[in-house]
Design a protein around this motif. Structure first.
Motif, PDB file in Angstrom:
ATOM      1  N   UNK A 148      11.811   5.418  -5.850  1.00 33.88           N
ATOM      2  CA  UNK A 148      12.360   4.202  -6.441  1.00 33.88           C
ATOM      3  C   UNK A 148      12.027   3.017  -5.551  1.00 33.88           C
ATOM      4  N   UNK A 149      11.792   1.881  -6.157  1.00 33.84           N
ATOM      5  CA  UNK A 149      11.525   0.676  -5.384  1.00 33.84           C
ATOM      6  C   UNK A 149      12.684  -0.294  -5.519  1.00 33.84           C
ATOM      7  N   UNK A 150      12.700  -1.287  -4.658  1.00 37.79           N
ATOM      8  CA  UNK A 150      13.688  -2.347  -4.764  1.00 37.79           C
ATOM      9  C   UNK A 150      13.048  -3.606  -5.323  1.00 37.79           C
ATOM     10  N   UNK A 151      13.867  -4.550  -5.714  1.00 40.86           N
ATOM     11  CA  UNK A 151      13.361  -5.783  -6.304  1.00 40.86           C
ATOM     12  C   UNK A 151      12.685  -6.677  -5.270  1.00 40.86           C
ATOM     13  N   UNK A 210       0.855  -1.190   0.000  1.00 45.15           N
ATOM     14  CA  UNK A 210       0.000   0.000   0.000  1.00 45.15           C
ATOM     15  C   UNK A 210       0.891   1.241   0.000  1.00 45.15           C
ATOM     16  N   UNK A 211       0.988   1.886  -1.159  1.00 47.53           N
ATOM     17  CA  UNK A 211       1.866   3.033  -1.362  1.00 47.53           C
ATOM     18  C   UNK A 211       1.047   4.311  -1.549  1.00 47.53           C
ATOM     19  N   UNK A 212       1.655   5.479  -1.289  1.00 53.35           N
ATOM     20  CA  UNK A 212       0.957   6.737  -1.584  1.00 53.35           C
ATOM     21  C   UNK A 212       0.688   6.858  -3.084  1.00 53.35           C
ATOM     22  N   UNK A 213      -0.491   7.320  -3.428  1.00 54.30           N
ATOM     23  CA  UNK A 213      -0.819   7.531  -4.841  1.00 54.30           C
ATOM     24  C   UNK A 213       0.097   8.575  -5.466  1.00 54.30           C
ATOM     25  N   UNK A 214       0.690   9.423  -4.638  1.00 54.95           N
ATOM     26  CA  UNK A 214       1.607  10.444  -5.144  1.00 54.95           C
ATOM     27  C   UNK A 214       2.939   9.866  -5.602  1.00 54.95           C
ATOM     28  N   UNK A 215       3.181   8.593  -5.304  1.00 58.11           N
ATOM     29  CA  UNK A 215       4.442   7.954  -5.701  1.00 58.11           C
ATOM     30  C   UNK A 215       4.122   6.633  -6.415  1.00 58.11           C
ATOM     31  N   UNK A 216       4.207   5.509  -5.696  1.00 58.05           N
ATOM     32  CA  UNK A 216       3.802   4.231  -6.274  1.00 58.05           C
ATOM     33  C   UNK A 216       4.841   3.571  -7.165  1.00 58.05           C
ATOM     34  N   UNK A 217       6.101   3.580  -6.750  1.00 59.13           N
ATOM     35  CA  UNK A 217       7.151   2.969  -7.570  1.00 59.13           C
ATOM     36  C   UNK A 217       6.971   1.463  -7.709  1.00 59.13           C
ATOM     37  N   UNK A 218       6.588   0.788  -6.633  1.00 61.32           N
ATOM     38  CA  UNK A 218       6.381  -0.660  -6.715  1.00 61.32           C
ATOM     39  C   UNK A 218       5.195  -0.981  -7.615  1.00 61.32           C
ATOM     40  N   UNK A 219       4.124  -0.222  -7.499  1.00 55.46           N
ATOM     41  CA  UNK A 219       2.961  -0.432  -8.365  1.00 55.46           C
ATOM     42  C   UNK A 219       3.351  -0.262  -9.837  1.00 55.46           C
ATOM     43  N   UNK A 220       4.223   0.693 -10.115  1.00 55.99           N
ATOM     44  CA  UNK A 220       4.675   0.909 -11.493  1.00 55.99           C
ATOM     45  C   UNK A 220       5.539  -0.251 -11.976  1.00 55.99           C
ATOM     46  N   UNK A 221       6.408  -0.771 -11.116  1.00 58.38           N
ATOM     47  CA  UNK A 221       7.239  -1.915 -11.505  1.00 58.38           C
ATOM     48  C   UNK A 221       6.372  -3.128 -11.817  1.00 58.38           C
ATOM     49  N   UNK A 222       5.372  -3.373 -10.999  1.00 56.40           N
ATOM     50  CA  UNK A 222       4.477  -4.511 -11.223  1.00 56.40           C
ATOM     51  C   UNK A 222       3.664  -4.298 -12.502  1.00 56.40           C
ATOM     52  N   UNK A 223       3.166  -3.096 -12.699  1.00 57.17           N
ATOM     53  CA  UNK A 223       2.338  -2.804 -13.881  1.00 57.17           C
ATOM     54  C   UNK A 223       3.111  -3.014 -15.178  1.00 57.17           C
ATOM     55  N   UNK A 224       4.379  -2.646 -15.166  1.00 58.29           N
ATOM     56  CA  UNK A 224       5.186  -2.719 -16.387  1.00 58.29           C
ATOM     57  C   UNK A 224       6.009  -3.991 -16.500  1.00 58.29           C
ATOM     58  N   UNK A 225       5.955  -4.843 -15.478  1.00 61.87           N
ATOM     59  CA  UNK A 225       6.697  -6.094 -15.525  1.00 61.87           C
ATOM     60  C   UNK A 225       8.191  -5.932 -15.395  1.00 61.87           C
ATOM     61  N   UNK A 226       8.631  -4.873 -14.746  1.00 62.88           N
ATOM     62  CA  UNK A 226      10.067  -4.620 -14.580  1.00 62.88           C
ATOM     63  C   UNK A 226      10.534  -5.040 -13.185  1.00 62.88           C
ATOM     64  N   UNK A 227      11.831  -5.302 -13.025  1.00 64.83           N
ATOM     65  CA  UNK A 227      12.339  -5.702 -11.706  1.00 64.83           C
ATOM     66  C   UNK A 227      12.352  -4.562 -10.700  1.00 64.83           C
ATOM     67  N   UNK A 228      12.324  -3.332 -11.177  1.00 63.65           N
ATOM     68  CA  UNK A 228      12.280  -2.160 -10.309  1.00 63.65           C
ATOM     69  C   UNK A 228      11.815  -0.983 -11.146  1.00 63.65           C
ATOM     70  N   UNK A 229      11.475   0.125 -10.508  1.00 64.66           N
ATOM     71  CA  UNK A 229      11.004   1.291 -11.249  1.00 64.66           C
ATOM     72  C   UNK A 229      11.298   2.558 -10.460  1.00 64.66           C
ATOM     73  N   UNK A 230      11.397   3.655 -11.198  1.00 61.65           N
ATOM     74  CA  UNK A 230      11.559   4.986 -10.603  1.00 61.65           C
ATOM     75  C   UNK A 230      10.402   5.853 -11.093  1.00 61.65           C
TER      76      UNK A 230
END
Length: 397
Positions: free
Chosen positions: A301-304, A266-286
């Motif tokens: 930024x999120x971690x793997x 559960x991340x802030x809607x103002x950020x959401x790096x993990x949600x972006x990584x999951x959405x795009x199928x990437x190991x991490x995202x900024x």
């Protein structure tokens, strides 16, 4: 009881293994790339776990779980064994504000500072907006190690007081300089970092997230030796999410549960790096970070680790607005649980997105005290008329 930890292994490829020592704080040197610094996981001799380890009740101090943690070379502060509180609708809240420095970060730092102590480090260094810094400073003081903290000049004023009370050296420099200076402190002064030192993704200390496994162990015991159906957690870099997931996976591996709960970040809607990584199928995202009062989890930024946890638990990445977190914060306060805004993100995620249809309890992890909020203690009570009708009007509505 002694640790059964055996090795460090890459989260990119578990077949890539490294000796347990020294802790590889900058990620796996074999599998990491210019784009992604892959963090390390810790492996154990699971076939040697004492048969009665989970027969005894939980207790304050992570040494209660020593076989399934890296070596605890530094003394503790009675961390862990926090209460699991049932809300009126049957949802459970794991209240991590009851830890020694009032947040979940005490579990991570008991383990990470122990690694620094056992490694012969001259001190520890951390970059944090609040909770992580306070816990690192407290456990470093307990272990007799100097602690250098890089923190934001915009952090709540109480944070600096908290850190200096433990004797930490507080450093406020431009964000762009933090990584370079942290690495110099590590390389030239012999300190060990207990937070991330890479720019490509969040790696963090490889031993630290192991402390979060104990949250899963305690939930299992408090629910009558069963796993919940789902767990909702405030999420920044994903270390808490990963550690709690791994704890439930170990319970299943040891034959104590049949299932691993679905995990929900559960991340802030103002950020959401993990949600972006999951959405795009990437190991991490900024991602760019917009305005939010949830400063403890507004990570660009999120971690793997978080990606791995959601994939392996069949969970999902959720985002919540400040308004939704404020509503969850008020709901918790009405039940006697005062949490900072970021800490209410787990309950906010459940209330905003709903629980899956599943057979079993639902748990929300609440991570830290309302004392940590940036707006706490910024307004005083205005004097009022002591006349009885005015007092009665305030109480009778």
């Amino acid at each position: 009881m002694s640790s059964l930890a055996t090795a460090q292994r890459s989260l990119a490829d578990p077949e890539v293994r490294h000796p347990l020592w020294p802790p590889l704080t900058a990620g796996c040197p074999v599998t990491s790339t210019d784009e992604v610094a892959y963090p390390l996981d810790i492996d154990y001799a699971y076939d040697r776990v004492p048969a009665g380890l989970f027969e005894r009740p939980a207790a304050h101090g992570l040494e209660r779980w020593a076989p399934l943690l890296p070596p605890l070379a530094a003394p503790g502060l009675g961390e862990g064994n926090t209460p699991l509180v049932a809300l009126p609708d049957g949802v459970y809240v794991k209240d991590e504000s009851r830890n020694p420095t009032w947040s979940h970060k005490d579990r991570l730092n008991r383990v990470a500072v122990s690694a620094a102590k056992a490694s012969g480090a001259q001190g520890i260094v951390v970059s944090s907006s609040g909770n992580h810094a306070a816990a690192a400073a407290a456990y470093a003081a307990r272990a007799g190690l100097p602690c250098a903290v890089f923190t934001s000049p915009f952090a709540p004023p109480a944070v600096a007081s908290h850190l200096r009370a433990y004797g930490a050296t507080v450093l406020t420099v431009p964000l762009a300089s933090v990584r370079t200076l942290m690495l110099r402190i590590v390389d030239e002064l012999g300190f060990q970092s207990v937070s991330s030192v890479t720019d490509t993704a969040h790696t963090g200390h490889p031993f630290g997230p192991e402390g979060y496994k104990t949250i899963a162990y305690e939930i299992f015991l408090d629910l009558g030796r069963r796993a919940p159906a789902a767990v909702y957690l405030p999420t920044g870099y994903g270390e808490l999410l990963f550690g709690v997931t791994k704890g439930f996976q170990e319970l299943a591996r040891l034959g104590l549960t049949r299932t691993v709960p679905r995990m929900y970040s559960c991340e802030p809607a103002a950020a959401g790096a993990l949600a972006e990584a999951v959405r795009t199928g990437r190991p991490t995202a900024r991602v760019p970070v917009g305005p939010t009062a949830a400063y403890a989890i507004d990570c660009e930024i999120t971690g793997h680790r978080g990606v791995v946890a959601l994939r392996e638990s069949r969970g999902a990445a959720l985002t919540v607005t400040d308004e939704q977190m404020a509503g969850a914060q008020a709901e918790l306060a009405a039940q006697g649980l005062w949490q900072e805004l970021s800490a209410a993100a787990g309950l906010a995620g459940l209330r905003a997105h709903g629980a899956p249809e599943a057979d079993g309890p639902v748990v929300c992890v609440a991570t830290s005290s309302g004392y940590k909020d940036s707006t706490t203690a910024t307004a005083a009570f205005a004097p009022m008329d002591p006349d009885w009708p005015a007092i009665k009007a305030r109480l009778v509505r």
